[in-house]
Design an enzyme around this catalytic site. Structure first.
Site, PDB file in Angstrom:
ATOM      1  N   GLY A 117      29.681 -38.267  13.018  1.00  0.00           N
ATOM      2  CA  GLY A 117      29.784 -37.203  11.881  1.00  0.00           C
ATOM      3  C   GLY A 117      28.437 -37.180  11.482  1.00  0.00           C
ATOM      4  CB  ALA A 118      25.170 -37.943  12.946  1.00  0.00           C
TER       5      ALA A 118
ATOM      6  N   GLY B 160      36.294 -44.560   6.576  1.00  0.00           N
ATOM      7  CA  GLY B 160      36.547 -43.965   5.428  1.00  0.00           C
ATOM      8  C   GLY B 160      37.177 -42.542   5.351  1.00  0.00           C
TER       9      GLY B 160
ATOM     10  CB  THR C 145      40.829 -39.261   3.046  1.00  0.00           C
ATOM     11  OG1 THR C 145      40.263 -37.873   2.851  1.00  0.00           O
ATOM     12  CG2 THR C 145      40.189 -40.458   2.339  1.00  0.00           C
TER      13      THR C 145
ATOM     14  CB  SER D 184      39.060 -48.355   1.956  1.00  0.00           C
ATOM     15  OG  SER D 184      39.331 -48.098   0.423  1.00  0.00           O
ATOM     16  N   GLY D 185      40.559 -45.760   1.448  1.00  0.00           N
ATOM     17  CA  GLY D 185      40.581 -44.286   0.666  1.00  0.00           C
ATOM     18  C   GLY D 185      39.316 -44.153  -0.001  1.00  0.00           C
TER      19      GLY D 185
ATOM     20  CG  HIS E 250      37.480 -34.855  -4.598  1.00  0.00           C
ATOM     21  ND1 HIS E 250      38.796 -35.601  -5.158  1.00  0.00           N
ATOM     22  CD2 HIS E 250      36.816 -35.993  -4.020  1.00  0.00           C
ATOM     23  CE1 HIS E 250      38.660 -36.857  -4.808  1.00  0.00           C
ATOM     24  NE2 HIS E 250      37.376 -37.195  -4.340  1.00  0.00           N
TER      25      HIS E 250
ATOM     26  CE  LYS F 289      39.465 -35.575  -1.097  1.00  0.00           C
ATOM     27  NZ  LYS F 289      38.658 -36.002   0.301  1.00  0.00           N
TER      28      LYS F 289
END
Length: 274
Positions: free
Chosen positions: A12-13, A102, A104, A126-127, A160, A164
């Site tokens: 996802g650069a 990372g 979600t 982790s979320g 957010h 998102k």
């Protein structure tokens, strides 16, 4: 490049988190950018990853071929989409490297695939990768354990940026899980995600979620413990995406010499037994 530097791949650069990761890897001792991956058809393919992220040329062209990118790598850092992360988990398992996730909005089925991949890969998921949020989750668990369920309601509010796509956020759910663990209840059956119309009184013992979206907010989260005549609020505000990138790179370095398995940021930070 030092021989001992951990060779990391950023997937996802071309995204905001991908670019933040490239910058943090560039400035962090002990790691080096081995490869950068973007989706097929991306306008960033072939461009220098450093120029894309604003660090200056790094001699690492962005590729759409993860198989080639993972060759001789030691870890991959992945803030993409659930389906893409599942595909990368399979590749990381084959390569037997570190996979820091990372991403979600993952389903139960996605989580099962990450667990399967962790038989061969070192998966840190982790979320939220920030130190502050993971400390907040520990404090939330301690607070909900200390305060009686009778008379103390739990509400989680998050905001957010307008781009998102998943709600509640992964961080809100992480905090919800911590609150549920402190209470000794099951979050899936005891959470309230939507309120609309004539809802009646608040069901006792539940954990409520409120989701706000707008502007360029990186991430604000509050856990509200509401009692009769008093209110306790625990909160965290993210001001810069680099906090997540720093946490993810720290997680990769931590997992470098660990056995294959599934870990969280609480393990990385030594907070898992709190």
């Amino acid at each position: 490049m030092s021989e001992n530097e951990m060779k990391l791949v950023v997937v996802g650069a071309g995204g905001r988190m991908g670019q933040a990761l490239i910058r943090i890897i560039h400035e962090t001792p002990g790691v080096t950018l081995h490869a950068a991956v973007s989706r097929e058809g991306s306008p960033f393919i072939g461009k220098d990853a450093g120029e894309l992220a604003g660090t200056g040329p790094l001699g690492v062209p962005v590729t759409s071929d993860p198989l080639q990118a993972f060759l001789n790598a030691e870890g991959v850092i992945d803030f993409t989409t659930p389906g893409t992360s599942v595909a990368f988990a399979g590749l990381a398992a084959q390569a037997r490297i570190v996979h820091v996730i990372g991403t979600t909005g993952c389903s139960v089925e996605d989580e099962e695939k990450f667990t399967a991949a962790s038989r061969h890969a070192r998966v840190v998921k982790s979320g939220n990768m920030s130190l502050g949020v993971n400390l907040l989750s520990v404090l939330t668990k301690q607070a909900t354990r200390a305060l009686p369920a009778e008379g103390w309601d739990i509400e989680i509010i998050e905001m957010h940026h307008k781009h998102k796509v998943d709600a509640p956020s992964g961080t809100a759910l992480l905090l919800g899980e911590a609150a549920a663990e402190g209470r000794g209840i099951d979050l899936a059956t005891q959470s309230v995600r939507v309120r609309d119309g004539h809802t009646g009184p608040r069901p006792g013992g539940t954990i409520g979620f409120a989701t706000l979206r707008g502007g360029s907010v990186v991430g604000d989260h509050s856990v509200i413990l509401a009692g009769e005549g008093e209110l306790v609020t625990l909160s965290h505000s993210a001001r810069d995406r680099s906090i997540f990138a720093r946490g993810a790179v720290a997680a990769a370095l931590w997992a470098r010499n660990k056995k294959p398995g599934q870990y969280s940021m609480l393990d990385v930070l030594g907070l898992s037994n709190q």
